[in-house]
Enzyme design. Structure first.
Site, short mmCIF file in Angstrom:
data_model
loop_
_atom_site.label_atom_id
_atom_site.label_comp_id
_atom_site.label_asym_id
_atom_site.label_seq_id
_atom_site.Cartn_x
_atom_site.Cartn_y
_atom_site.Cartn_z
N HIS A 262 0.82 -1.22 0.00
CA HIS A 262 0.00 0.00 0.00
C HIS A 262 0.85 1.27 0.00
O HIS A 262 0.41 2.31 -0.49
CB HIS A 262 -0.96 0.01 1.20
CG HIS A 262 -0.33 0.37 2.51
ND1 HIS A 262 0.45 -0.51 3.24
CD2 HIS A 262 -0.34 1.54 3.22
CE1 HIS A 262 0.87 0.09 4.34
NE2 HIS A 262 0.42 1.33 4.35
N LYS B 287 5.78 5.58 -1.47
CA LYS B 287 6.71 6.31 -0.60
C LYS B 287 8.15 6.13 -1.02
O LYS B 287 9.02 6.89 -0.59
CB LYS B 287 6.53 5.88 0.86
CG LYS B 287 5.33 6.54 1.53
CD LYS B 287 5.31 6.31 3.02
CE LYS B 287 4.14 7.07 3.67
NZ LYS B 287 4.05 6.81 5.12
N HIS C 12 -5.82 4.77 0.22
CA HIS C 12 -5.79 4.43 1.64
C HIS C 12 -5.71 5.66 2.56
O HIS C 12 -5.81 5.52 3.78
CB HIS C 12 -4.66 3.44 1.96
CG HIS C 12 -3.27 4.00 1.84
ND1 HIS C 12 -2.62 4.15 0.64
CD2 HIS C 12 -2.40 4.45 2.79
CE1 HIS C 12 -1.41 4.64 0.84
NE2 HIS C 12 -1.25 4.84 2.14
N HIS C 13 -5.57 6.86 1.97
CA HIS C 13 -5.65 8.09 2.76
C HIS C 13 -6.92 8.89 2.47
O HIS C 13 -7.04 10.04 2.89
CB HIS C 13 -4.42 8.97 2.52
CG HIS C 13 -3.18 8.48 3.21
ND1 HIS C 13 -3.05 8.46 4.57
CD2 HIS C 13 -2.03 7.96 2.71
CE1 HIS C 13 -1.86 7.96 4.89
NE2 HIS C 13 -1.23 7.65 3.77
N ASP D 257 -3.64 0.77 8.84
CA ASP D 257 -2.56 1.73 8.63
C ASP D 257 -2.55 2.79 9.73
O ASP D 257 -1.50 3.12 10.30
CB ASP D 257 -2.74 2.38 7.26
CG ASP D 257 -1.60 3.31 6.88
OD1 ASP D 257 -0.44 2.96 7.14
OD2 ASP D 257 -1.87 4.38 6.32
#
Length: 476
Positions: free
Chosen positions: A328, A332, A381-382, A410
């Site tokens: 996920h 980054k 996912h944010h 998370d």
């Protein structure tokens, strides 16, 4: 299982036994390119260059197959020294990694590089102190950085099931023909042939991308006998006489052409077990980027699995979702450690770059058919149920139940793990913070499942002190 979960579970892709490993690894190699500060497709282009050298040498089908994956995975350990580079050079790790590939090991180039890439945004006192430290300890620092990268990459390759030859090529990538390389100081034929080809291909692509074919040929010729096996340089020069070689290297269909270079007799397919190993391997790459995210992806995957199990998700669906959780945060890898490890609040520009990791992750995973469903989880996912999340501001039912599960896992790990801007938050406090976000950031069913899961966990013997920064914890 609730109706939303059942509806969504029926649409999840399953592992395809005929899926080619080349498709997955070439797509994931774009994440390694980001980490190493290289333009997109660097590893794929290196594969094009190196495979032509290997074919011209008459390597066996098995050796060519190992070379193929060594070239795509040569930078598998590149995230492991990123934080250390930021710390030692007070520099953007991606810019540093990109620029260092343009120099050789001559003293004048090294000195110019250090002056131009060390603490450039810092005050004069910090800059001079940092440069002095590098001047006094440069040899040991260089060895540390390369050794960490090479050994880590080789270890992950073996854990993902690649051969000893592939692992050895990654380990020896920075060895030089004259014995002046790292990490073992090997020379000549003692260096893995695959590693010798990979280093040559890397330098060719870096200089071709920066200044064109003539510059690339001139650079490898200049380093022949020092960095490079002269026999390999001669092969490369003969290939370089073909205009089609360079035209394809710079063409938009290079990735499709590289697929065709995988030896047909050794073409590898993927099953569910190998998909698990690949996801796990790249999770290690992701988590190695920052000391503050060590183990994060694996813990999120564990909490995701526990929540999904508590919500009665079928085993096959949970297995798929665990892979998504492992990957996920793959975006980054494209964020500098200057931002990831900053011990203070991010400024507006840094926050934009940090938030971009979701879109980057989605773009990488979207390149892989079997991971396409996972791509939306990496990208979303944010997001928040109330529409205040990023990158698209999705709301309510636009956010899948799978994404909501990963989001809850998370956030829980982000709160209960140490971060550069605060200490770890005790479990009970973390759940209290999350409870206040039910219906806005966190799905109520996922939260209740998480609470039931945590009730089964052993309490820690002592809990760390609370430092309240819930807004940062829930969004970063």
């Amino acid at each position: 299982m609730n109706d939303t979960l059942r509806r969504t579970a029926n649409t999840i892709e399953q592992g395809d036994s005929t899926l080619r490993l080349a498709e997955i690894i070439s797509a994931l190699s774009h994440a390694l390119d980001m980490t190493d500060g290289q333009p997109a497709g660097h590893s794929v282009r290196c594969c094009w260059i190196g495979m032509h050298v290997g074919e011209a040498l008459g390597l066996t089908v098995t050796d060519l197959s190992d070379l193929y994956y060594a070239l795509l995975l040569k930078d598998l350990g590149c995230s492991s020294n990123a934080a250390r580079i930021c710390q030692l050079y007070v520099s953007n790790d991606q810019t540093f990694k990109r620029n260092v590939k343009l120099i050789d090991d001559s003293l004048p180039q090294i000195l110019r590089f250090v002056v131009s890439n060390t603490a450039v945004k810092s005050g004069l006192a910090t800059r001079l102190k940092t440069i002095l430290n590098l001047a006094m300890n440069g040899g040991g620092i260089e060895h540390e950085l390369i050794e960490t990268r090479c050994h880590r990459g080789a270890d992950i390759a073996r854990q993902m099931g690649f051969s000893a030859a592939v692992s050895q090529a990654i380990l020896a990538l920075d060895e030089h023909w004259n014995g002046g390389g790292q990490p073992l100081g090997l020379a000549g034929d003692r260096i893995s042939l695959l590693a010798r080809i990979a280093l040559l291909a890397q330098v060719v692509d870096v200089f071709h991308t920066a200044a064109g074919a003539k510059a690339a040929l001139r650079e490898v010729s200049r380093r022949s006998g020092t960095w490079f096996d002269p026999a390999l340089v001669a092969v490369l020069q003969s290939l370089g006489d073909r205009s089609s070689f360079w035209e394809t290297l710079g063409s938009p269909d290079i990735e499709a052409r590289v697929y065709d270079l995988e030896p047909s007799g050794e073409m590898r397919t993927v099953d569910d077990d190998l998909l698990d190993d690949i996801a796990d391997g790249f999770a290690q790459v992701i988590d190695a980027k920052s000391p503050f995210t060590s183990g994060h992806s694996k813990r999120v995957a564990l909490f995701t699995d526990l929540i999904a199990r508590e919500m009665d998700m079928p085993d096959a669906r949970r297995r798929w979702l665990v892979r998504a959780a492992l990957l996920h945060d793959i975006g980054k890898l494209g964020v500098s450690n200057e931002i990831l490890d900053k011990p203070a609040k991010l400024d507006d520009e840094e926050w934009v770059l940090m938030k971009d990791h979701s879109a980057r992750g989605e773009a990488i995973l979207s390149r892989i058919a079997v991971f396409s469903g996972m791509a939306s989880i990496a990208g979303s996912h944010h997001e928040k149920l109330d529409g205040s999340g990023y990158p698209r501001g999705l709301k309510g039912e636009d956010i899948s139940i799978e994404t909501r599960i990963v989001t809850a896992a998370d956030i829980f790990d982000a709160l209960t793990a140490e971060r550069p801007y605060r200490a770890a938050i005790p479990l009970s406090t973390a759940l209290g913070i999350m409870a206040r976000e039910i219906g806005t950031s966190i799905d109520p069913l996922c939260y209740l499942a998480l609470v039931r899961v945590t009730e089964q966990l052993e309490p820690a013997p002592c809990e760390p002190p609370v430092m309240r920064t819930p807004a940062l914890s829930l969004t970063a």
